[in-house]
Scaffold this active site. Sequence first.
Site, PDB file in Angstrom:
ATOM      1  N   GLU A   1      -3.300   8.807   8.683  1.00 22.18           N
ATOM      2  CA  GLU A   1      -1.654   8.743   8.760  1.00 22.18           C
ATOM      3  C   GLU A   1      -1.517   9.249  10.033  1.00 22.18           C
ATOM      4  O   GLU A   1      -0.124   9.006  10.621  1.00 22.18           O
ATOM      5  CB  GLU A   1      -1.187   9.126   7.249  1.00 22.18           C
ATOM      6  CG  GLU A   1      -1.542   8.182   6.314  1.00 22.18           C
ATOM      7  CD  GLU A   1      -0.460   7.056   6.197  1.00 22.18           C
ATOM      8  OE1 GLU A   1       0.736   7.124   6.500  1.00 22.18           O
ATOM      9  OE2 GLU A   1      -1.025   5.944   5.345  1.00 22.18           O
TER      10      GLU A   1
ATOM     11  N   CYS B   1      -4.338  -1.321  -1.882  1.00 24.02           N
ATOM     12  CA  CYS B   1      -4.566   0.058  -2.060  1.00 24.02           C
ATOM     13  C   CYS B   1      -5.585   0.368  -3.294  1.00 24.02           C
ATOM     14  O   CYS B   1      -5.357   0.219  -4.239  1.00 24.02           O
ATOM     15  CB  CYS B   1      -3.285   0.668  -2.563  1.00 24.02           C
ATOM     16  SG  CYS B   1      -3.097   2.339  -2.910  1.00 24.02           S
TER      17      CYS B   1
ATOM     18  N   THR C   1      -6.068   3.091  -4.789  1.00 28.17           N
ATOM     19  CA  THR C   1      -5.481   3.953  -5.699  1.00 28.17           C
ATOM     20  C   THR C   1      -5.004   3.152  -6.872  1.00 28.17           C
ATOM     21  O   THR C   1      -4.905   3.262  -7.946  1.00 28.17           O
ATOM     22  CB  THR C   1      -4.801   5.074  -5.278  1.00 28.17           C
ATOM     23  OG1 THR C   1      -5.520   5.627  -4.071  1.00 28.17           O
ATOM     24  CG2 THR C   1      -4.269   5.967  -6.124  1.00 28.17           C
TER      25      THR C   1
ATOM     26  N   TYR D   1      -0.667   8.482  -2.422  1.00 31.27           N
ATOM     27  CA  TYR D   1      -0.513   8.223  -3.915  1.00 31.27           C
ATOM     28  C   TYR D   1      -1.892   8.783  -4.621  1.00 31.27           C
ATOM     29  O   TYR D   1      -1.688   9.049  -5.836  1.00 31.27           O
ATOM     30  CB  TYR D   1      -0.970   6.572  -4.231  1.00 31.27           C
ATOM     31  CG  TYR D   1       0.577   5.869  -4.126  1.00 31.27           C
ATOM     32  CD1 TYR D   1       1.364   6.158  -3.549  1.00 31.27           C
ATOM     33  CD2 TYR D   1       0.183   4.383  -4.666  1.00 31.27           C
ATOM     34  CE1 TYR D   1       2.644   5.391  -3.338  1.00 31.27           C
ATOM     35  CE2 TYR D   1       1.562   3.515  -4.303  1.00 31.27           C
ATOM     36  CZ  TYR D   1       2.815   4.181  -3.554  1.00 31.27           C
ATOM     37  OH  TYR D   1       3.867   3.291  -3.471  1.00 31.27           O
ATOM     38  N   GLY D   2      -2.987   8.895  -3.743  1.00 34.33           N
ATOM     39  CA  GLY D   2      -4.366   9.299  -4.356  1.00 34.33           C
ATOM     40  C   GLY D   2      -4.346  10.690  -4.862  1.00 34.33           C
ATOM     41  O   GLY D   2      -5.385  10.910  -5.802  1.00 34.33           O
TER      42      GLY D   2
ATOM     43  N   CYS E   1     -10.923   2.842  -0.123  1.00 37.38           N
ATOM     44  CA  CYS E   1      -9.561   3.514   0.161  1.00 37.38           C
ATOM     45  C   CYS E   1      -9.222   2.366   1.469  1.00 37.38           C
ATOM     46  O   CYS E   1     -10.153   2.706   2.600  1.00 37.38           O
ATOM     47  CB  CYS E   1      -9.281   4.672   0.617  1.00 37.38           C
ATOM     48  SG  CYS E   1      -7.811   5.139   1.243  1.00 37.38           S
ATOM     49  N   THR E   2      -8.204   1.741   1.420  1.00 37.16           N
ATOM     50  CA  THR E   2      -7.920   0.934   2.511  1.00 37.16           C
ATOM     51  C   THR E   2      -7.717   1.614   3.805  1.00 37.16           C
ATOM     52  O   THR E   2      -7.510   1.136   4.858  1.00 37.16           O
ATOM     53  CB  THR E   2      -7.063  -0.154   2.234  1.00 37.16           C
ATOM     54  OG1 THR E   2      -5.900   0.527   1.560  1.00 37.16           O
ATOM     55  CG2 THR E   2      -7.370  -1.134   1.289  1.00 37.16           C
ATOM     56  N   HIS E   3      -7.341   3.056   3.836  1.00 40.79           N
ATOM     57  CA  HIS E   3      -7.231   3.709   5.243  1.00 40.79           C
ATOM     58  C   HIS E   3      -8.596   3.960   5.889  1.00 40.79           C
ATOM     59  O   HIS E   3      -8.412   4.082   6.995  1.00 40.79           O
ATOM     60  CB  HIS E   3      -6.627   5.072   4.792  1.00 40.79           C
ATOM     61  CG  HIS E   3      -5.235   5.333   4.457  1.00 40.79           C
ATOM     62  ND1 HIS E   3      -4.577   4.576   3.612  1.00 40.79           N
ATOM     63  CD2 HIS E   3      -4.289   5.868   5.284  1.00 40.79           C
ATOM     64  CE1 HIS E   3      -3.304   4.733   3.515  1.00 40.79           C
ATOM     65  NE2 HIS E   3      -2.925   5.291   4.397  1.00 40.79           N
TER      66      HIS E   3
ATOM     67  N   ASP F   1       0.821  -1.070  -0.034  1.00 44.33           N
ATOM     68  CA  ASP F   1      -0.025  -0.067  -0.035  1.00 44.33           C
ATOM     69  C   ASP F   1       1.053   1.339  -0.094  1.00 44.33           C
ATOM     70  O   ASP F   1       2.108   1.027   0.254  1.00 44.33           O
ATOM     71  CB  ASP F   1      -0.881  -0.047   1.296  1.00 44.33           C
ATOM     72  CG  ASP F   1      -1.636   1.402   1.381  1.00 44.33           C
ATOM     73  OD1 ASP F   1      -2.419   1.603   0.211  1.00 44.33           O
ATOM     74  OD2 ASP F   1      -1.731   1.627   2.411  1.00 44.33           O
ATOM     75  N   SER F   2       0.189   2.296  -0.434  1.00 46.16           N
ATOM     76  CA  SER F   2       1.055   3.774  -0.126  1.00 46.16           C
ATOM     77  C   SER F   2       1.601   3.842   1.475  1.00 46.16           C
ATOM     78  O   SER F   2       2.431   4.836   1.390  1.00 46.16           O
ATOM     79  CB  SER F   2       0.280   4.736  -0.496  1.00 46.16           C
ATOM     80  OG  SER F   2      -0.949   4.715   0.116  1.00 46.16           O
TER      81      SER F   2
HETATM   82  N1  DGL Z   1      -4.650   3.094   1.106  1.00 50.35           N
HETATM   83  C1  DGL Z   1      -4.791   3.944  -0.209  1.00 50.35           C
HETATM   84  C2  DGL Z   1      -5.776   3.517  -1.194  1.00 50.35           C
HETATM   85  O1  DGL Z   1      -6.465   2.680  -0.908  1.00 50.35           O
HETATM   86  C3  DGL Z   1      -4.412   5.221   0.281  1.00 50.35           C
HETATM   87  C4  DGL Z   1      -4.374   6.257  -0.766  1.00 50.35           C
HETATM   88  C5  DGL Z   1      -3.186   7.339  -0.978  1.00 50.35           C
HETATM   89  O2  DGL Z   1      -2.384   6.903  -0.481  1.00 50.35           O
HETATM   90  O3  DGL Z   1      -3.647   8.361  -1.263  1.00 50.35           O
HETATM   91  O4  DGL Z   1      -6.309   4.358  -1.989  1.00 50.35           O
END
Ligand code: DGL
Length: 270
Positions: free
Chosen positions: A151, A73, A75, A42-43, A185-187, A10-11
């Site tokens: 985060e 992730c 994204t 990343y998004g 989004c996994t966050h 993931d990012s």
């Molecule tokens: N967990 C990532 C996702 O699902 C995080 C996105 C990001 O880095 O912006 O998109």
Amino acid sequence: MDNRPIGVFDSGLGGLTAVKELEKVLPQESLVYFGDTGRVPYGSRSRETVRRYAKQDMAFLMGHGVKAVLAACGTVSSTARDIGESLGVPYFDVVRPTAQAAAAATKNKKVGVIGTSATIHSGSYRAALLSIDYKLQVFSQPCPLFVPLVENAFISPQDEVTRLVAERYLAPLRESGVDTLILGCTHYPIIAPTIASVMGRGVTLIDSGREAAKALARALEEGDLLCDGEEPRKASYFVSDEPESFTGVAELFLGHSVNGATARINIENY
Ligand code: DGL
């Protein structure tokens, strides 16, 4: 049988919500996790940049001899759909299994999707949902501030800042009357209690990390790729920025500590 570890990336921290589910459905499996904490988010980046990053992340995991890769992730899963095709091991992303779970859950056929700007603008969830059931109505909303809030551990259900941001983002989805909401989004599962309380009762939240972990478990079983369970499970964590801040927040995601076993790597070497 295959005793090699599963690779997950993931990012940053968000992919740990998938790891938490993997620990439930595949408790014997070893894994290697890479969180690109030096380059998160990343998004908000271009498709080309996300592709380049994801290729490096996967090259790093492949160097650890993984038997399968999970892009945990939203994204990457949305903007680099074909990225796992020539990987040489089975590749999984979050979009399809999550869309299937949402299509199965909705009763009024109105499904909401929240994710990063890149995920929502890619249209990946809309396309996947409509390919499953063309009668679905899909309502999408980018929520770019959620990732930095998570985060930075603004995750308590009592946190007023996160609640205000959630109210602003989710108001249009509430008004549209969705009964199912994809956390694309996994966050986001980390702030699911806040999202659930803003959306109100009767809205089912679909956790993309959980659905992807379940799909991966099914595929490994069907492909006879599960480990034999005779060796003790190992989990290795790698990040591209300093490990201390990762390990602190990782505990909140996983529900247990990563035992300090987190190493920093230079992802630009891959
Ligand atoms: N967990 C990532 C996702 O699902 C995080 C996105 C990001 O880095 O912006 O998109």
